[in-house]
Motif scaffolding. Sequence first.
Motif, PDB file in Angstrom:
ATOM      1  N   PRO A   1      68.372  51.550  35.788  1.00 44.71           N
ATOM      2  CA  PRO A   1      67.991  52.890  36.236  1.00 44.71           C
ATOM      3  C   PRO A   1      69.228  53.658  36.685  1.00 44.71           C
ATOM      4  CG  PRO A   1      67.433  51.263  37.903  1.00 44.71           C
ATOM      5  CD  PRO A   1      67.908  50.499  36.709  1.00 44.71           C
ATOM      6  N   SER A   2      69.359  54.881  36.231  1.00 45.35           N
ATOM      7  CA  SER A   2      70.563  55.655  36.521  1.00 45.35           C
ATOM      8  C   SER A   2      70.202  57.078  36.895  1.00 45.35           C
ATOM      9  CB  SER A   2      71.499  55.662  35.307  1.00 45.35           C
ATOM     10  OG  SER A   2      71.918  54.347  35.001  1.00 45.35           O
ATOM     11  N   GLY A   3      70.947  57.612  37.842  1.00 45.74           N
ATOM     12  CA  GLY A   3      70.720  58.979  38.287  1.00 45.74           C
ATOM     13  C   GLY A   3      71.297  59.982  37.315  1.00 45.74           C
ATOM     14  N   ALA A   4      71.190  61.236  37.665  1.00 51.10           N
ATOM     15  CA  ALA A   4      71.731  62.305  36.833  1.00 51.10           C
ATOM     16  C   ALA A   4      73.229  62.107  36.655  1.00 51.10           C
ATOM     17  CB  ALA A   4      71.441  63.657  37.461  1.00 51.10           C
ATOM     18  N   TYR A   5      73.690  62.282  35.436  1.00 54.57           N
ATOM     19  CA  TYR A   5      75.085  62.044  35.093  1.00 54.57           C
ATOM     20  C   TYR A   5      75.844  63.358  35.178  1.00 54.57           C
ATOM     21  CZ  TYR A   5      79.026  59.924  32.531  1.00 54.57           C
ATOM     22  OH  TYR A   5      80.250  59.437  32.167  1.00 54.57           O
ATOM     23  N   PHE A   6      76.671  63.483  36.211  1.00 53.70           N
ATOM     24  CA  PHE A   6      77.474  64.699  36.370  1.00 53.70           C
ATOM     25  C   PHE A   6      78.934  64.345  36.151  1.00 53.70           C
ATOM     26  CE2 PHE A   6      73.780  65.622  39.159  1.00 53.70           C
ATOM     27  CZ  PHE A   6      73.306  66.725  38.486  1.00 53.70           C
ATOM     28  N   SER A   7      79.530  64.897  35.116  1.00 56.61           N
ATOM     29  CA  SER A   7      80.930  64.587  34.820  1.00 56.61           C
ATOM     30  C   SER A   7      81.896  65.554  35.487  1.00 56.61           C
ATOM     31  CB  SER A   7      81.152  64.605  33.305  1.00 56.61           C
ATOM     32  OG  SER A   7      80.773  65.851  32.762  1.00 56.61           O
ATOM     33  N   GLY A   8      81.366  66.672  35.991  1.00 53.13           N
ATOM     34  CA  GLY A   8      82.236  67.660  36.598  1.00 53.13           C
ATOM     35  C   GLY A   8      83.128  68.322  35.560  1.00 53.13           C
TER      36      GLY A   8
END
Length: 356
Positions: free
Chosen positions: A168-175
């Motif tokens: 399970p993984s949260g929202a992927y924010f790469s910036g």
Amino acid sequence: MTTISEQDITVEKTQNSKLKDTDFNNLPFGKVFSDHMLISRYKEGSWSIPEVVPYQPITLDPSAKIFHYGQSVFEGMKAYKDDNDDIYLFRPLENCKRLNISSKRLAIPEIPESYFMEGLKKLLKVDQDWIPTTSGSALYIRPFVFASGNGFHASPANEYIFIIATAPSGAYFSGKVTVAIEEKYSRSANGGVGYAKAGGNYAGQFYPTQLAIDKGYNQVIWTDDTTHEYIEEAGAMNIFVRINDTLITAPTSDRILDGITRKSILEIAKKEGINVDVRRISVKEIVEAAKNGSLKEMFGSGTAAVISPISGFGYKNKDYTLPELDDSYANKLKTLITDIQYNRSEDPFNWRTKID
């Protein structure tokens, strides 16, 4: 047996679930693992019927050929929950197909489609409570196959293991991502395994990527292996470039992965009336476009981030900054594709698969 149903797959439930100890509001990418995994073993010329078992370590002999000759391929995909807690996959047959394309290139026996699909469905039903529901989150799915047969002789193994594990993984924010256009190292070569999701492809990327990080960049834009004059991929992602109002991406080849997100973006862009051009893109063209202001956007595409905008790039010791756009193609396309994935919109392409 090459065709099975869910009923053929046995389940061994864990006695020690980690579910209650997992903070679903703070999920790093790919570091928290669900309770169960799917496993099948290839021996004496055939794959065993997959089983769902507790997530657990694997014991291998030191002479297992995975350690010596690198026969290993994998996939990356996600399971999503909509507002009604219904579960969806996004183009899963494409992942199954590509896993087998990769396997064939590395002389690994192919996985029967029903083993992959029915096994995955069974696993998701067993671990359905592990699929997060917070905005932007999903259950990351990692199917992989590796050589477990023993021996130091340089030849394909006679035994393999196929596993599907989930995280399970949260929202992927790469910036804001800055990249260095590679001038020396190559990700892959003509006639090689660049189009396969082979573990060694990624191992070979780590060193030149670290060199770029040491110079202050986040990632590398890979160029062709002979002249380094044409861009091909961005880190572990396919790459798109927008010059004026045309969206450009390199064609797939022996060197470039046939990304599922990539081809989905191409179809959505065409439907939205965006001018799309699939062709080779020279570094010179990008630099000139950056100088004259026609370079509007660059972004990577892949399963984890879907779309990762690039804010600037470096080439030959000079940095170039891309404009910040309110109406970027990156934001528009990411919204359209994720709305399909999370069942927030119609699916005109029939890409969603509901897990009943």
